[in-house]
Design a protein around this motif. Structure first.
Motif, PDB file in Angstrom:
ATOM      1  N   ASP A   1      13.469   1.236   4.152  1.00  8.03           N
ATOM      2  CA  ASP A   1      12.309   0.959   3.300  1.00  8.03           C
ATOM      3  C   ASP A   1      12.368  -0.460   2.757  1.00  8.03           C
ATOM      4  OD1 ASP A   1      10.180   1.020   1.585  1.00  8.03           O
ATOM      5  OD2 ASP A   1      11.156   2.281   0.091  1.00  8.03           O
TER       6      ASP A   1
ATOM      7  N   GLU B   1      -7.001   0.768  -0.668  1.00  9.12           N
ATOM      8  CA  GLU B   1      -6.437   1.388   0.526  1.00  9.12           C
ATOM      9  C   GLU B   1      -5.448   2.483   0.160  1.00  9.12           C
ATOM     10  OE1 GLU B   1      -3.983   0.195   4.613  1.00  9.12           O
ATOM     11  OE2 GLU B   1      -4.807  -1.397   3.329  1.00  9.12           O
ATOM     12  N   ALA B   2      -4.678   2.253  -0.915  1.00 14.67           N
ATOM     13  CA  ALA B   2      -3.679   3.242  -1.332  1.00 14.67           C
ATOM     14  C   ALA B   2      -4.318   4.554  -1.750  1.00 14.67           C
ATOM     15  CB  ALA B   2      -2.830   2.683  -2.463  1.00 14.67           C
TER      16      ALA B   2
ATOM     17  N   ARG C   1       0.907   4.020  -2.921  1.00 20.39           N
ATOM     18  CA  ARG C   1       0.433   5.370  -2.619  1.00 20.39           C
ATOM     19  C   ARG C   1       1.505   6.410  -2.951  1.00 20.39           C
ATOM     20  NH1 ARG C   1      -0.155   4.985   2.538  1.00 20.39           N
ATOM     21  NH2 ARG C   1      -2.371   4.447   2.610  1.00 20.39           N
ATOM     22  N   ASP C   2       2.740   6.126  -2.568  1.00 20.32           N
ATOM     23  CA  ASP C   2       3.822   7.078  -2.830  1.00 20.32           C
ATOM     24  C   ASP C   2       3.986   7.347  -4.320  1.00 20.32           C
ATOM     25  OD1 ASP C   2       4.308   7.240  -0.145  1.00 20.32           O
ATOM     26  OD2 ASP C   2       6.085   5.948  -0.169  1.00 20.32           O
TER      27      ASP C   2
ATOM     28  N   THR D   1       9.600  -1.824   1.049  1.00 24.46           N
ATOM     29  CA  THR D   1       8.417  -1.979   0.193  1.00 24.46           C
ATOM     30  C   THR D   1       8.699  -2.797  -1.057  1.00 24.46           C
ATOM     31  OG1 THR D   1       8.900   0.144  -0.882  1.00 24.46           O
ATOM     32  CG2 THR D   1       7.357   0.162   0.973  1.00 24.46           C
TER      33      THR D   1
ATOM     34  N   VAL E   1       0.822  -1.202   0.000  1.00 26.64           N
ATOM     35  CA  VAL E   1       0.000   0.000   0.000  1.00 26.64           C
ATOM     36  C   VAL E   1       0.859   1.256   0.000  1.00 26.64           C
ATOM     37  CG1 VAL E   1      -1.675   1.342   1.345  1.00 26.64           C
ATOM     38  CG2 VAL E   1      -1.950  -1.136   1.120  1.00 26.64           C
ATOM     39  N   GLY E   2       1.841   1.319   0.893  1.00 26.94           N
ATOM     40  CA  GLY E   2       2.666   2.522   1.003  1.00 26.94           C
ATOM     41  C   GLY E   2       3.423   2.825  -0.270  1.00 26.94           C
TER      42      GLY E   2
END
Length: 638
Positions: free
Chosen positions: A632, A207-208, A175-176, A634, A171-172
């Motif tokens: 990070d 969610e993002a 989103r970024d 991700t 998600v993160g």
């Protein structure tokens, strides 16, 4: 760092293997004339390549401006889909297979050029109805399916800018990337497949975007109608895109952005690399034929993903511009059984395979008996890139996939090097050239590469230094989205030109060996050694399938080398606990590289932390060894 501060010259391997005549006789391309022509007049050479494509206004200019603000074919006008789709759909290629797609579940889909052209036109019209137009950014979070490719091509057709995010990032990370790109439309699917499991993509995407009011539409392709969830109110059905007629290609300038692709993050914060309609596709299409030896009559199997630069260039754009048939497959290369990759290669008559060294090492670990049931004799080129191809993996692949190096062999395994930022192959070992295990190859046509010190001075043969590109070529990035300062930095950090961030050496024949990232260089008792050198030595041990090394602080030697190794399946788990095996591995490395490569510790592991594109994340190993925050994660493979 001056040349006198460098480590002593590194003696390159003397191994050189002539390509068998039985392989040479099957090849179509010969690079030397192009290399000579590009060296004599690079503008004329690249303009000649550009004119093989479809233009609404043919360019008369080659390179204009200076780095970092250079342009290619600036007075030309085109749209990449004119070359990739329209010209094929108008002629005999209309009924030729463009895509052959396979799923882990056994599903197969074949799309001809005519079918693909129509679907892209309709998808583009649907996106246009959602307000997507020239210059708009669209984020694509899709599994490796034809629908993901269609989404990319539909954006390109409108002159919109797509940004594909690997369907597996969290998600993160998603989103970024949506935020950085400024996307108002996101395209996703309900699920993907990985090792027999459903990967819920829609929930991640929903969610993002939940707290991103900039996103106006979340386009959803539902593969499994019974996979229920609460939909974001902005959700639009993928199928609804195909009800708005058909969209013609929007002519754009050659320098108009085609896509933004965020780097994998293995070396720091991801950045949005920008590529263009003109220069990017000229370089990508050129190398498909000139290096990989692919023609329109070939079946080309690429095992990458559309979330990475290789998938952009060699699942979607390159093969379609060439009019070839590209085979691609969703899922793990050894699932549902270890033979699936090679059974598909045989079944569909694959001529050229593009894969990663990680994949070769996987099958090296599993053993050659996995390949024995399959006839792979149609293969003529097996290309590798994405990480270092260690000599042991090259030998294994050449023997078991290429038929060896004696007359009667049918294929050659080649290595090559490039980056997301470079867009297309840059250094390579052409199939006609003598094989040099441990060397990635020579500069390809139009490439001026060098090994230099920090002041930009060329270094002597066999001395490691910074790998730079001295002159822009068409497929290079045109910027970093929203960060012109970072883009300028890669051209200003070293006076010699574009700084790749990789360390390399060049031998007397002009062949380059990539030694690893600059921040992966080990310094032991005043000696500098590339992490890839130690890893190559480790993997040449008869018990080792894959390896990674890091350096940790040492009060006496500056750094101590810690090795993490995965054993071949032929070596039992019980052996991993034996001190004798660790000692044997350490002695082997010391024998291969000398006392400067004495290992401080050998750890036997079952897996290495990797990005989802297969690159080993040494910073994670280093953080674990030092008890630090790894940062990070991700892009870490789940």
């Amino acid at each position: 760092m001056s040349e006198s501060d460098q480590a002593a010259p590194i003696a390159p391997s003397a191994e050189r293997f002539p390509v068998p005549q039985s392989v040479l006789a099957r090849l179509r391309s010969d690079p030397q004339a192009d290399i000579d022509a590009a060296a004599a007049d690079p503008d004329a050479f690249w303009l000649a390549q550009a004119r093989k494509l479809e233009w609404t206004r043919e360019p008369t200019q080659g390179l204009s401006g200076e780095a970092p603000n250079f342009q290619w074919f600036a007075d030309g006008e085109t749209n990449v889909t004119l070359s990739a789709l329209d010209r094929h759909a108008r002629g005999a290629a209309r009924t030729r297979a463009a895509f052959i797609w396979l799923s882990e579940t056994g599903e197969e889909q074949v799309l001809t050029y005519g079918m693909l052209h129509e679907r892209v036109e309709r998808a583009a019209a649907g996106l246009r109805a959602l307000g997507v137009g020239l210059g708009e950014r669209v984020v694509i979070y899709m599994p490796l399916t034809p629908e993901g490719c269609i989404a990319m091509l539909a954006c390109a057709r409108l002159g919109a800018v797509h940004s594909v995010v690997y369907a597996g990032l969290g998600v993160g990370a998603l989103r970024d990337r949506i935020t950085d790109a400024g996307a108002r439309v996101v395209i996703t699917a309900d699920v993907g497949y990985r090792r027999g499991k459903l990967v819920d993509l829609y929930s991640v995407a929903a969610e993002a975007v939940a707290d991103l009011p900039q996103v106006q539409h979340l386009v959803l392709w539902e593969r499994i109608k019974t996979f229920s969830r609460e939909h974001d109110p902005r959700t639009v059905a993928w199928e609804s895109l195909f009800t708005h007629g058909r969209a013609a290609a929007a002519p754009v300038g050659a320098e108009h952005p085609l896509y933004i692709l965020y780097t994998s993050g293995s070396t720091g914060k991801p950045k949005g690399v920008v590529h263009t309609h003109g220069g990017y596709i000229v370089g990508t299409a050129y190398h498909l034929g000139a290096l990989f030896d692919v023609t329109e009559s070939d079946v080309f199997f690429c095992t990458s993903d559309i979330g990475w630069i290789v998938g952009h260039g060699y699942i979607v754009y390159g093969p379609l511009v060439a009019g070839a048939t590209v085979l691609f497959r969703e899922g793990a290369p050894d699932y549902p059984d270890p033979g699936i990759l090679w059974r598909s290669t045989e079944k569909y008559g694959v001529d050229v395979l593009f894969t990663a060294p990680t994949t070769l090492r996987l099958f090296m670990k599993l053993g050659a008996e996995v390949l024995e049931p399959y006839d792979l004799s149609r293969l003529r080129v097996i290309a590798c890139a994405g990480e270092a191809l260690n000599p042991e993996a090259w030998r294994w692949a050449q023997q078991h996939l290429g038929g060896g190096l004696e007359e009667g062999a049918h294929a050659i395994v080649i290595d090559h090097w490039w980056q997301t930022e470079l867009g297309a192959p840059t250094l390579g070992s052409h199939p006609r050239w003598d094989a040099r295990p441990g060397f990635v190859g020579r500069p390809l046509a139009g490439v001026v590469a060098d090994v230099v010190d920090e002041a930009g001075n060329s270094l002597s043969d066999n001395v490691q230094g910074q790998l730079v590109i001295r002159r822009p070529f068409p497929s290079m990035m045109r910027g970093i989205h929203g960060n012109p300062e970072k883009y300028a930095q890669v051209w200003s950090e070293n006076p010699a030109g574009y700084l790749s961030g990789d360390l390399a050496l060049r031998d007397a024949d002009g062949c380059f060996s990539i030694l690893g990232r600059a921040d992966d260089v080990l310094s032991v008792a005043g000696h500098r050694i590339g992490s890839s050198d130690v890893e190559d030595a480790l993997v040449s041990h008869p018990a080792v399938a894959e390896a990674a090394v890091i350096g940790i602080p040492d009060d006496l030697k500056g750094q101590s080398i810690i090795a993490y190794v995965i054993l071949l399946a032929s070596h039992s788990a019980a052996e991993a606990s034996l001190p004798g095996l660790r000692a044997s591995i350490g002695e082997h490395v010391r024998r291969e590289l000398g006392p400067i490569a004495t290992l401080g510790r050998v750890e036997i592991v079952t897996a290495l932390p990797k990005t989802r594109s297969g690159k080993i994340m040494r910073r994670v190993l280093r953080a674990q060894a030092l008890g630090e925050d790894p940062g990070d994660l991700t892009t870490l493979e789940g």
